[in-house]
Design a protein around this motif. Structure first.
Motif, PDB file in Angstrom:
ATOM      1  N   GLY A  34     -15.012 -63.498  23.924  1.00  0.00           N
ATOM      2  CA  GLY A  34     -15.304 -62.845  22.880  1.00  0.00           C
ATOM      3  C   GLY A  34     -16.606 -63.223  22.300  1.00  0.00           C
ATOM      4  O   GLY A  34     -17.628 -62.731  21.920  1.00  0.00           O
ATOM      5  N   ALA A  35     -16.831 -64.693  22.435  1.00  0.00           N
ATOM      6  CA  ALA A  35     -18.015 -65.322  21.829  1.00  0.00           C
ATOM      7  C   ALA A  35     -19.002 -65.098  22.592  1.00  0.00           C
ATOM      8  O   ALA A  35     -20.166 -64.593  22.180  1.00  0.00           O
ATOM      9  CB  ALA A  35     -17.849 -67.009  21.883  1.00  0.00           C
ATOM     10  N   LEU A  36     -19.191 -65.046  23.898  1.00  0.00           N
ATOM     11  CA  LEU A  36     -20.369 -64.499  25.050  1.00  0.00           C
ATOM     12  C   LEU A  36     -20.638 -63.163  24.911  1.00  0.00           C
ATOM     13  O   LEU A  36     -21.620 -62.631  24.562  1.00  0.00           O
ATOM     14  CB  LEU A  36     -19.782 -64.852  26.400  1.00  0.00           C
ATOM     15  CG  LEU A  36     -19.610 -66.533  26.834  1.00  0.00           C
ATOM     16  CD1 LEU A  36     -19.174 -66.462  28.263  1.00  0.00           C
ATOM     17  CD2 LEU A  36     -21.086 -66.901  26.788  1.00  0.00           C
ATOM     18  N   ASP A  37     -19.404 -62.374  24.564  1.00  0.00           N
ATOM     19  CA  ASP A  37     -19.756 -60.754  24.163  1.00  0.00           C
ATOM     20  C   ASP A  37     -20.562 -60.675  22.859  1.00  0.00           C
ATOM     21  O   ASP A  37     -21.342 -60.009  22.576  1.00  0.00           O
ATOM     22  CB  ASP A  37     -18.480 -59.846  24.303  1.00  0.00           C
ATOM     23  CG  ASP A  37     -17.993 -59.947  25.408  1.00  0.00           C
ATOM     24  OD1 ASP A  37     -18.563 -60.052  26.614  1.00  0.00           O
ATOM     25  OD2 ASP A  37     -16.779 -59.370  25.703  1.00  0.00           O
ATOM     26  N   ARG A  38     -20.244 -61.348  21.875  1.00  0.00           N
ATOM     27  CA  ARG A  38     -21.108 -61.125  20.481  1.00  0.00           C
ATOM     28  C   ARG A  38     -22.291 -61.848  20.567  1.00  0.00           C
ATOM     29  O   ARG A  38     -23.073 -61.247  19.746  1.00  0.00           O
ATOM     30  CB  ARG A  38     -19.989 -61.677  19.352  1.00  0.00           C
ATOM     31  CG  ARG A  38     -18.659 -61.132  19.346  1.00  0.00           C
ATOM     32  CD  ARG A  38     -17.801 -61.837  18.361  1.00  0.00           C
ATOM     33  NE  ARG A  38     -16.561 -61.406  18.072  1.00  0.00           N
ATOM     34  CZ  ARG A  38     -15.669 -60.846  18.806  1.00  0.00           C
ATOM     35  NH1 ARG A  38     -15.327 -61.128  20.239  1.00  0.00           N
ATOM     36  NH2 ARG A  38     -14.561 -60.197  18.402  1.00  0.00           N
ATOM     37  N   LEU A  39     -22.319 -63.012  21.352  1.00  0.00           N
ATOM     38  CA  LEU A  39     -24.083 -63.379  21.587  1.00  0.00           C
ATOM     39  C   LEU A  39     -24.830 -62.255  22.091  1.00  0.00           C
ATOM     40  O   LEU A  39     -25.748 -62.283  21.745  1.00  0.00           O
ATOM     41  CB  LEU A  39     -23.796 -64.827  22.364  1.00  0.00           C
ATOM     42  CG  LEU A  39     -23.268 -65.849  21.252  1.00  0.00           C
ATOM     43  CD1 LEU A  39     -23.036 -67.257  22.383  1.00  0.00           C
ATOM     44  CD2 LEU A  39     -24.347 -66.324  20.461  1.00  0.00           C
ATOM     45  N   ALA A  40     -24.337 -61.616  23.249  1.00  0.00           N
ATOM     46  CA  ALA A  40     -24.873 -60.869  24.016  1.00  0.00           C
ATOM     47  C   ALA A  40     -25.210 -59.487  23.139  1.00  0.00           C
ATOM     48  O   ALA A  40     -26.407 -59.067  22.911  1.00  0.00           O
ATOM     49  CB  ALA A  40     -24.340 -60.407  25.110  1.00  0.00           C
ATOM     50  N   SER A  41     -24.529 -59.163  22.266  1.00  0.00           N
ATOM     51  CA  SER A  41     -24.561 -58.171  21.243  1.00  0.00           C
ATOM     52  C   SER A  41     -25.436 -58.543  20.026  1.00  0.00           C
ATOM     53  O   SER A  41     -26.454 -57.591  19.611  1.00  0.00           O
ATOM     54  CB  SER A  41     -23.090 -57.596  20.494  1.00  0.00           C
ATOM     55  OG  SER A  41     -22.340 -57.366  21.551  1.00  0.00           O
ATOM     56  N   ALA A  42     -25.554 -59.855  19.663  1.00  0.00           N
ATOM     57  CA  ALA A  42     -26.310 -60.306  18.835  1.00  0.00           C
ATOM     58  C   ALA A  42     -27.684 -60.281  19.206  1.00  0.00           C
ATOM     59  O   ALA A  42     -28.581 -60.046  18.476  1.00  0.00           O
ATOM     60  CB  ALA A  42     -26.004 -61.723  18.174  1.00  0.00           C
ATOM     61  N   SER A  59     -21.911 -64.684  12.746  1.00  0.00           N
ATOM     62  CA  SER A  59     -20.755 -65.210  12.124  1.00  0.00           C
ATOM     63  C   SER A  59     -19.469 -65.259  12.732  1.00  0.00           C
ATOM     64  O   SER A  59     -18.591 -66.119  12.634  1.00  0.00           O
ATOM     65  CB  SER A  59     -20.538 -64.636  10.847  1.00  0.00           C
ATOM     66  OG  SER A  59     -21.837 -64.676   9.896  1.00  0.00           O
ATOM     67  N   SER A  60     -19.149 -64.228  13.597  1.00  0.00           N
ATOM     68  CA  SER A  60     -18.077 -64.059  14.440  1.00  0.00           C
ATOM     69  C   SER A  60     -17.754 -65.291  15.374  1.00  0.00           C
ATOM     70  O   SER A  60     -16.902 -65.660  15.821  1.00  0.00           O
ATOM     71  CB  SER A  60     -17.955 -62.821  14.963  1.00  0.00           C
ATOM     72  OG  SER A  60     -16.867 -62.670  15.766  1.00  0.00           O
ATOM     73  N   VAL A  61     -19.072 -65.464  15.773  1.00  0.00           N
ATOM     74  CA  VAL A  61     -19.048 -66.526  17.109  1.00  0.00           C
ATOM     75  C   VAL A  61     -18.798 -67.865  16.446  1.00  0.00           C
ATOM     76  O   VAL A  61     -18.047 -68.720  16.952  1.00  0.00           O
ATOM     77  CB  VAL A  61     -20.563 -66.510  17.810  1.00  0.00           C
ATOM     78  CG1 VAL A  61     -20.504 -67.662  18.787  1.00  0.00           C
ATOM     79  CG2 VAL A  61     -20.730 -65.302  18.424  1.00  0.00           C
ATOM     80  N   ILE A  62     -19.418 -68.168  15.188  1.00  0.00           N
ATOM     81  CA  ILE A  62     -19.051 -69.430  14.683  1.00  0.00           C
ATOM     82  C   ILE A  62     -17.618 -69.795  14.303  1.00  0.00           C
ATOM     83  O   ILE A  62     -16.997 -70.499  14.306  1.00  0.00           O
ATOM     84  CB  ILE A  62     -20.038 -69.429  13.272  1.00  0.00           C
ATOM     85  CG1 ILE A  62     -21.520 -69.658  13.690  1.00  0.00           C
ATOM     86  CG2 ILE A  62     -19.402 -70.517  12.420  1.00  0.00           C
ATOM     87  CD1 ILE A  62     -22.405 -69.681  12.702  1.00  0.00           C
TER      88      ILE A  62
END
Length: 133
Positions: A34-42, A59-62
């Protein structure tokens, strides 16, 4: 009920049951993914100049990193737990910096660190992985 609503409801139920049935190892794997997906989306949000969306994703990754740090067992994890806690803290600070400056290079750095953690996590033997303790 329209198709989109039904699909969202299915995803919600599917996600919930996937979490309820997951081992601790699988939960951490899901958090890392989930963190990796959100970083790519960011990164995509940065390139599209979607400032608010970028902030939400980072913020979600944090929050994911915070939950992973909270799950560390400092009593039994020894030096590994201490080092992971420090690494999570470092990544959070880098994400904040990337959010302010919209720096994709920093997000790449954090993504690489998370991939290394994930690789190590995936190398845990199956006999340990499948335990629920």
């Amino acid at each position: 009920m329209n198709y989109a609503s039904a699909l969202n409801q299915y995803k919600s139920v599917s996600l919930q049951s996937g979490i309820e049935d997951a081992t601790p190892h699988q939960l951490i794997t899901k958090l890392l993914d989930g963190a990796l997906d959100r970083l790519a989306s960011a990164k995509g949000s940065i390139s599209r100049n979607e400032v608010a969306r970028k902030g939400e994703l980072l913020s979600s990754v944090i929050a994911i990193l915070d939950s992973m740090r909270a799950s560390l067992d400092y009593n039994n994890g020894g030096e590994i737990a201490v080092n992971l806690g420090a690494l999570y803290d470092y990544m959070e600070r880098r994400i904040l910096e990337a959010n302010i400056s919209s720096d994709m290079v920093i997000l790449d750095e954090v993504s690489e660190l998370l991939r290394e953690i994930k690789s190590g996590w995936e190398s845990v033997p199956a006999s340990v992985r499948n335990s629920r303790s």
